[in-house]
Design a protein around this motif. Structure first.
Motif, PDB file in Angstrom:
ATOM      1  N   ASP A 131       9.816  -1.632   0.896  1.00  0.00           N
ATOM      2  CA  ASP A 131       8.733  -0.757   0.445  1.00  0.00           C
ATOM      3  C   ASP A 131       8.569  -0.774  -1.076  1.00  0.00           C
ATOM      4  O   ASP A 131       7.853   0.055  -1.640  1.00  0.00           O
ATOM      5  N   ASP A 132       9.230  -1.715  -1.742  1.00  0.00           N
ATOM      6  CA  ASP A 132       9.123  -1.854  -3.194  1.00  0.00           C
ATOM      7  C   ASP A 132       8.341  -3.112  -3.554  1.00  0.00           C
ATOM      8  O   ASP A 132       7.995  -3.910  -2.679  1.00  0.00           O
ATOM      9  N   GLU A 133       8.095  -3.308  -4.833  1.00  0.00           N
ATOM     10  CA  GLU A 133       7.392  -4.499  -5.293  1.00  0.00           C
ATOM     11  C   GLU A 133       8.002  -4.964  -6.615  1.00  0.00           C
ATOM     12  O   GLU A 133       8.625  -4.172  -7.332  1.00  0.00           O
ATOM     13  N   ILE A 134       7.819  -6.244  -6.924  1.00  0.00           N
ATOM     14  CA  ILE A 134       8.256  -6.765  -8.212  1.00  0.00           C
ATOM     15  C   ILE A 134       7.046  -7.295  -8.985  1.00  0.00           C
ATOM     16  O   ILE A 134       6.043  -7.691  -8.391  1.00  0.00           O
ATOM     17  N   SER A 135       7.168  -7.278 -10.301  1.00  0.00           N
ATOM     18  CA  SER A 135       6.109  -7.810 -11.150  1.00  0.00           C
ATOM     19  C   SER A 135       5.954  -9.302 -10.917  1.00  0.00           C
ATOM     20  O   SER A 135       6.919 -10.001 -10.567  1.00  0.00           O
TER      21      SER A 135
END
Length: 318
Positions: free
Chosen positions: A94-98
């Protein structure tokens, strides 16, 4: 066989059908293209696995593994078992990275650097913002001495050799703090650590996660594991002391006084600066009498906790 320069990004997936597409897209958008994505479907009943399969069918860099539900640690371990990259990166479903995460980290790569860390934020709009972190590569002892390191696996790129040669795995019996034990073990076997002074990880605060729904037995087991880790790696005593004292506070509120006595007697904490005045007093009393210390905590901490929550709510509404 490890592929030089390749970054293996491991995502454990469970009931993440609503958010996993955005997470995968954040990986696919990387400006650095030298990556493989390992999606481990931990027996999701909501169709998450099928979504992962569709992405894998369209991009050969994406691999999907399906397993019976066994928890996030078992899923991460399966990812490690199948990773072929020189570097390992963990992202939650449920997270994201640049899009710049891998480019920025690999730009810090040197032969003797084994861990590269970067900052995170709970606000997506802050991605790529610069921070004032010290980016000078240093030994892991110097790095943790600064007290500004990340304790969770999200926000780190780790050389796979460190994990492989030291047989480092997530403890599948733990529901709490298992990622911290894993991360600290990686530190303890690293040569040097580097930092990227940018926010590159978007962390979604899921109120339903384990850290928001602690069960007494899980806290007791994790406390015992943390105490054992402290004995094996005393350089991390400051973090283990603070973490177990946090669990003791939670256990006091659940009425597990006898368990608290045993944990406090075994922990013998010295690092108490981050805890509140009541718990700091409890620790000082415990040096003379553990029973007296826990009796003090059981009487005072619930009231202190209620007052502190009211204070927080007032400040939040200002």
């Amino acid at each position: 066989m490890t592929e030089k320069g390749l970054v293996s990004i491991i995502i454990p997936v469970y009931n993440a059908a609503k958010c996993i597409p955005d997470t995968i897209e954040s990986v696919k958008s990387q400006t650095c293209k030298d990556w493989e994505l390992i999606l481990v479907d931990d027996g999701s009943p909501d169709g998450s696995g099928a979504i992962c399969d569709r992405y894998a069918a369209s991009d050969q860099r994406i691999k999907v593994y399906h397993k019976e539900n066994g928890g996030v640690s078992s899923a991460r371990n399966m990812g490690l078992d199948n990773a072929t990259g020189e570097w390992i990166c963990f992202v939650d479903a449920d997270d994201e990275i640049s899009e710049r995460t891998l480019e920025e980290c690999m730009g810090r790569e040197e032969d003797d650097i084994d861990v590269i860390q970067f900052s995170f934020s709970q606000r997506r709009e802050e991605l790529n913002r610069e921070t004032d972190d010290d980016i000078t590569p240093m030994t892991w002892q110097e790095y943790i001495g600064k007290r500004s390191f990340l304790v969770c696996v999200g926000g780190s790129v780790i050389r796979s050799r460190v994990i492989r040669e030291n047989a480092i795995r997530f403890d599948e019996t733990m529901k709490l703090a298992e990622d911290q034990i894993f991360m600290f073990t990686c530190f303890a076997h690293s040569r040097r650590v580097a930092r990227v002074n940018r926010i590159l990880y978007y962390y979604y605060d899921n109120g339903g996660s384990a850290t928001h729904n602690e069960k007494a037995e899980d806290m007791i087991l994790s406390s015992q594991k943390c105490i054992a880790f402290k004995q094996q790696y005393p350089d991390f005593s400051f973090r283990m002391d603070d973490l177990v004292l946090f669990f003791i506070e939670k256990l006091i509120l659940q009425g597990r006084y006898e368990d608290c006595k045993k944990l406090l007697a075994e922990l013998r904490p010295t690092y108490i600066i981050k805890r509140g005045v009541v718990t700091r007093t409890m620790v000082r009393l415990s040096r003379k009498n553990v029973n007296m210390a826990i009796n003090f905590e059981r009487l005072c901490y619930p009231l202190y906790n209620r007052v502190y929550r009211i204070y927080e709510k007032i400040n939040k509404n200002k």
